[in-house]
Design a protein around this motif. Structure first.
Motif: not given
Length: 329
Positions: A182-189, A251-252
């Protein structure tokens, strides 16, 4: 806007940081940190993290927060809602008043129905029924009182004194998988690739400049002093493991890929000595030397950085000794 909100905004602007960057360090959403600069007086746990990050005195900031009118007014609104609940005598008016009280408390806390439902471990649509007039069962009533700082027995007595009361009949908790669905989908960067052929300190400096950050700002984000960070950018020191992890997170970068990159860089310095021998007519000593070099190269990535540096130090001494012998001849 209170004095504390102004202090937070001015400090962020002085160090040249973005709301997103400080929100990441504070483990908050960007819109939550933005409210810290507007009218939100945070709870104690967030206030402590804020003071630790900005190096402020917690007791002084706590006193300032307690004196803020917006905090007192919100407490008075909740107390007024509790007292007004006792003044109503009919269940017809009591149930909507309790539902309104829950809704006002949620809005005051700056939460949406999904957030409160997640904290209560129930479905969002089931929580919305509470704000529409449904009285929650006893276990959820305890959670609501604990969440908003209400007196459970006082709320329970006032609800039980009313008649009739509409209670829910279905079980509120959902399976974990269903709640996650039910939680909103989060796209990983996407994680940027780490370029080869550039030294680590140059890579850190380039990334800081590309992010349009100054040395003071990055030092604050990494929680180190400015002088130490400047030594890292100049290549004088190599960051320790925990600090390197924070740099990668900032810095990812992929931490493990960066470690492999550094090991390959150290190995490449040794590689010319491994491949420079002529194998067409090698003597016994040359063959033995080549075997040792190949064994070092094969096991290079399986040892720690400190062990690699020790080996490189010994090889430098051997190289200087050979140069000395060459000059004597």
């Amino acid at each position: 806007m209170s004095k504390l909100n102004e202090m937070i905004r001015e400090f962020r602007e002085d160090i040249g940081q973005s709301i997103e960057g400080l929100a990441l360090l504070m483990q908050l959403e960007p819109d939550e940190f933005a409210r810290l600069e507007e009218d939100w007086i945070p709870p104690d746990d967030i206030l402590k993290r804020l003071c630790a990050l900005f190096e402020w005195n917690y007791n002084d900031i706590k006193r300032l927060a307690d004196k803020t009118p917006s905090v007192k007014s919100k407490k008075k609104e909740l107390e007024k809602s509790v007292s007004s609940l006792a003044e109503e005598t009919s269940a017809k008016t009591e149930v909507p008043q309790f539902a309104k009280m829950i809704q006002e408390a949620r809005i005051t806390a700056g939460q949406n129905t999904l957030g409160i439902a997640t904290l209560l471990s129930i479905a969002p649509d089931y929580y919305e029924e509470f704000e529409s007039g449904l009285i929650p069962p006893d276990d959820l009533l305890r959670k609501l009182c604990s969440l908003y700082g209400w007196n459970y027995k006082q709320i329970q007595q006032k609800i039980n004194s009313q008649s009739p009361i509409l209670y829910g009949t279905r079980q509120p908790p959902l399976p974990v998988k269903e709640m996650q669905a039910r939680l909103p989908k989060i796209e990983l960067p996407e994680i940027p690739d780490i370029p080869e052929g550039v030294s680590l300190h140059e890579l850190i400096q380039q990334s800081r400049i590309e992010a349009k950050q100054n040395v003071e700002g990055i030092s604050l984000l990494l929680q180190i002093n400015t002088e130490y960070y400047e030594q890292i950018e100049s290549g004088e020191v190599f960051p320790e493991q925990e600090l390197l992890k924070r740099i990668c997170s900032l810095f990812g970068w992929n931490y493990h890929e960066l470690l492999q990159r550094e090991k390959r860089s150290q190995l490449s310095k040794l590689q010319p000595a491994v491949t420079s021998l002529d194998s067409s007519d090698s003597s016994i000593t040359e063959t033995k030397l080549r075997e040792i070099q190949e064994e070092i190269a094969a096991n290079w990535q399986q040892i720690s950085r400190e062990q690699q540096e020790t080996i490189l130090t010994h090889l430098e001494l051997v190289s200087k000794m050979m140069e000395h012998w060459k000059n004597e001849d």
